[in-house]
Design an enzyme around this catalytic site. Sequence first.
Site, PDB file in Angstrom:
ATOM      1  N   THR A  93       5.369  -7.995   5.148  1.00  0.00           N
ATOM      2  CA  THR A  93       5.593  -7.017   4.084  1.00  0.00           C
ATOM      3  C   THR A  93       5.088  -7.641   2.791  1.00  0.00           C
ATOM      4  O   THR A  93       5.706  -8.572   2.262  1.00  0.00           O
ATOM      5  CB  THR A  93       7.095  -6.667   3.981  1.00  0.00           C
ATOM      6  OG1 THR A  93       7.563  -6.297   5.274  1.00  0.00           O
ATOM      7  CG2 THR A  93       7.315  -5.515   3.008  1.00  0.00           C
ATOM      8  N   LYS A 169       5.408   0.896   4.437  1.00  0.00           N
ATOM      9  CA  LYS A 169       6.454  -0.094   4.737  1.00  0.00           C
ATOM     10  C   LYS A 169       7.402  -0.265   3.549  1.00  0.00           C
ATOM     11  O   LYS A 169       8.626  -0.330   3.711  1.00  0.00           O
ATOM     12  CB  LYS A 169       5.793  -1.424   5.117  1.00  0.00           C
ATOM     13  CG  LYS A 169       6.737  -2.579   5.318  1.00  0.00           C
ATOM     14  CD  LYS A 169       7.703  -2.360   6.469  1.00  0.00           C
ATOM     15  CE  LYS A 169       8.761  -3.446   6.489  1.00  0.00           C
ATOM     16  NZ  LYS A 169       9.872  -3.129   7.388  1.00  0.00           N
ATOM     17  N   LYS A 238      12.544  -9.596  -2.440  1.00  0.00           N
ATOM     18  CA  LYS A 238      11.074  -9.602  -2.564  1.00  0.00           C
ATOM     19  C   LYS A 238      10.538  -8.187  -2.357  1.00  0.00           C
ATOM     20  O   LYS A 238       9.707  -7.689  -3.117  1.00  0.00           O
ATOM     21  CB  LYS A 238      10.523 -10.576  -1.507  1.00  0.00           C
ATOM     22  CG  LYS A 238       9.026 -10.640  -1.343  1.00  0.00           C
ATOM     23  CD  LYS A 238       8.455  -9.991  -0.098  1.00  0.00           C
ATOM     24  CE  LYS A 238       9.032 -10.273   1.237  1.00  0.00           C
ATOM     25  NZ  LYS A 238       8.450  -9.528   2.359  1.00  0.00           N
TER      26      LYS A 238
HETATM   27  P1  NAP Z   1      11.273 -15.862   8.222  1.00  0.00           P
HETATM   28  O1  NAP Z   1      12.092 -16.001   9.439  1.00  0.00           O
HETATM   29  O2  NAP Z   1      11.809 -16.371   6.914  1.00  0.00           O
HETATM   30  O3  NAP Z   1       9.842 -16.546   8.499  1.00  0.00           O
HETATM   31  C1  NAP Z   1       8.921 -16.710   7.462  1.00  0.00           C
HETATM   32  C2  NAP Z   1       7.652 -17.357   7.993  1.00  0.00           C
HETATM   33  O4  NAP Z   1       6.738 -17.532   6.884  1.00  0.00           O
HETATM   34  C3  NAP Z   1       7.875 -18.753   8.592  1.00  0.00           C
HETATM   35  O5  NAP Z   1       6.956 -18.941   9.643  1.00  0.00           O
HETATM   36  C4  NAP Z   1       7.544 -19.652   7.409  1.00  0.00           C
HETATM   37  O6  NAP Z   1       7.150 -20.954   7.783  1.00  0.00           O
HETATM   38  C5  NAP Z   1       6.365 -18.919   6.826  1.00  0.00           C
HETATM   39  N1  NAP Z   1       6.086 -19.298   5.438  1.00  0.00           N
HETATM   40  C6  NAP Z   1       6.875 -19.103   4.342  1.00  0.00           C
HETATM   41  N2  NAP Z   1       6.256 -19.556   3.229  1.00  0.00           N
HETATM   42  C7  NAP Z   1       5.054 -20.066   3.638  1.00  0.00           C
HETATM   43  C8  NAP Z   1       3.955 -20.656   2.958  1.00  0.00           C
HETATM   44  N3  NAP Z   1       3.967 -20.829   1.618  1.00  0.00           N
HETATM   45  N4  NAP Z   1       2.875 -21.034   3.688  1.00  0.00           N
HETATM   46  C9  NAP Z   1       2.847 -20.850   5.036  1.00  0.00           C
HETATM   47  N5  NAP Z   1       3.868 -20.292   5.742  1.00  0.00           N
HETATM   48  C10 NAP Z   1       4.951 -19.900   5.038  1.00  0.00           C
HETATM   49  O7  NAP Z   1      10.873 -14.336   7.932  1.00  0.00           O
HETATM   50  P2  NAP Z   1      10.863 -13.099   8.960  1.00  0.00           P
HETATM   51  O8  NAP Z   1      12.218 -12.485   8.959  1.00  0.00           O
HETATM   52  O9  NAP Z   1      10.196 -13.510  10.216  1.00  0.00           O
HETATM   53  O10 NAP Z   1       9.901 -12.106   8.143  1.00  0.00           O
HETATM   54  C11 NAP Z   1       8.490 -12.266   8.093  1.00  0.00           C
HETATM   55  C12 NAP Z   1       7.876 -11.064   7.363  1.00  0.00           C
HETATM   56  O11 NAP Z   1       8.228  -9.862   8.059  1.00  0.00           O
HETATM   57  C13 NAP Z   1       8.355 -10.862   5.923  1.00  0.00           C
HETATM   58  O12 NAP Z   1       7.297 -10.351   5.142  1.00  0.00           O
HETATM   59  C14 NAP Z   1       9.454  -9.811   6.072  1.00  0.00           C
HETATM   60  O13 NAP Z   1       9.643  -9.094   4.863  1.00  0.00           O
HETATM   61  C15 NAP Z   1       8.890  -8.964   7.193  1.00  0.00           C
HETATM   62  N6  NAP Z   1       9.853  -8.236   8.037  1.00  0.00           N
HETATM   63  C16 NAP Z   1      11.019  -8.812   8.429  1.00  0.00           C
HETATM   64  C17 NAP Z   1      11.917  -8.097   9.241  1.00  0.00           C
HETATM   65  C18 NAP Z   1      13.256  -8.684   9.641  1.00  0.00           C
HETATM   66  O14 NAP Z   1      14.165  -7.907  10.003  1.00  0.00           O
HETATM   67  N7  NAP Z   1      13.436  -9.991   9.632  1.00  0.00           N
HETATM   68  C19 NAP Z   1      11.591  -6.815   9.679  1.00  0.00           C
HETATM   69  C20 NAP Z   1      10.360  -6.267   9.305  1.00  0.00           C
HETATM   70  C21 NAP Z   1       9.499  -6.990   8.482  1.00  0.00           C
HETATM   71  P3  NAP Z   1       8.252 -22.139   7.941  1.00  0.00           P
HETATM   72  O15 NAP Z   1       8.786 -22.009   9.333  1.00  0.00           O
HETATM   73  O16 NAP Z   1       7.476 -23.369   7.708  1.00  0.00           O
HETATM   74  O17 NAP Z   1       9.309 -21.903   6.878  1.00  0.00           O
END
Ligand code: NAP
Length: 290
Positions: A93, A169, A238
């Site tokens: 997102t 989204k 965010k």
């Molecule tokens: P998450 O568990 O916090 O994972 C974030 C990922 O991004 C991790 O692999 C992290 O790496 C990586 N990352 C963060 N900062 C970085 C950087 N500067 N350089 C390289 N990698 C970086 O998040 P998530 O829940 O999977 O969500 C991921 C995306 O999907 C977001 O945009 C979120 O808004 C969207 N989303 C989430 C959901 C939900 O329910 N969770 C649903 C739909 C969409 P590290 O492991 O090294 O920290």
Amino acid sequence: MQIGFIGLGNMGSAMVRNLLKAGHDVAVWNRSPDKAQALVAEGAKNVATPAEAAQGAVVHTMLADDKAVEAVTFGVDGILSGPGTAIHVSHSTISLALAERLAQGHADHGSTLLSAPVFGRPAAAEAAKLFIAAAGPAAALVTCQPLFDAIGQKTFAIGDYAPAANLVKLCGNFTILSVIETLAEAMTLAEKGGVPKAKLLEVLTGTLFGAPVYHTYGNILVDEAFRPAGFAAPLGLKDMNLVSEAATDARVPMPVLAILRDHLLSTIAREGDDIDWSGIGRIIAADAGL
Ligand code: NAP
């Protein structure tokens, strides 16, 4: 298909598992390499850089925010630093402005951006039940459809302008948090009047509010299951900031947005970064003296 996947957080890891189960060859990269280990045991190949993950037909990214997507795409050893993959499927997102820049960067590089943000929490990702909103060149969507079928239950084609999928989204997440806000307010009122939250939810979902979002978040609010976070409050903040940016650019007043944003800020300030975005329910209850 030979593909790459960058970003193995709550969502990405589950999506990779389903791509592996569907028989795809998946090269994975994550900033913190430890998260790749479990997936290697399940058949993924761990690679050293985002550029290496982008050597197949398609590379997916599922990363926290704009900064992360920018780094792995335009940075040193990023997706666009090598000869490159044909199609970059961006699931994160992110802002409309970054989606635009990604589309242009790929066009300059001779590759293609498909914006494909998803609806569904980590449990839906595990169950391959995500909803995908995809926008970009139609031919790329056809190529990627089997990949979307492996991770989701339905794909919505939004058109050939990639940022349009990101706009859908952002509108979706604004609507979800509005539902959480109103559910939490109604539950607080019910509880103060002596009606248990669970009873109110039973009536709402059994009458006019049977949609999945009411079931999912209603149960989280009833159980106060705010930790571990499926969707962490800082990611929700965010997204509300991205909605605000898009609304300002489009000159669309969204008065409810200010309330949602403040409740998220308050939740993070009082509870820390590790709470689910539905934790706004705790702040709403506390404001009512519960
Ligand atoms: P998450 O568990 O916090 O994972 C974030 C990922 O991004 C991790 O692999 C992290 O790496 C990586 N990352 C963060 N900062 C970085 C950087 N500067 N350089 C390289 N990698 C970086 O998040 P998530 O829940 O999977 O969500 C991921 C995306 O999907 C977001 O945009 C979120 O808004 C969207 N989303 C989430 C959901 C939900 O329910 N969770 C649903 C739909 C969409 P590290 O492991 O090294 O920290």
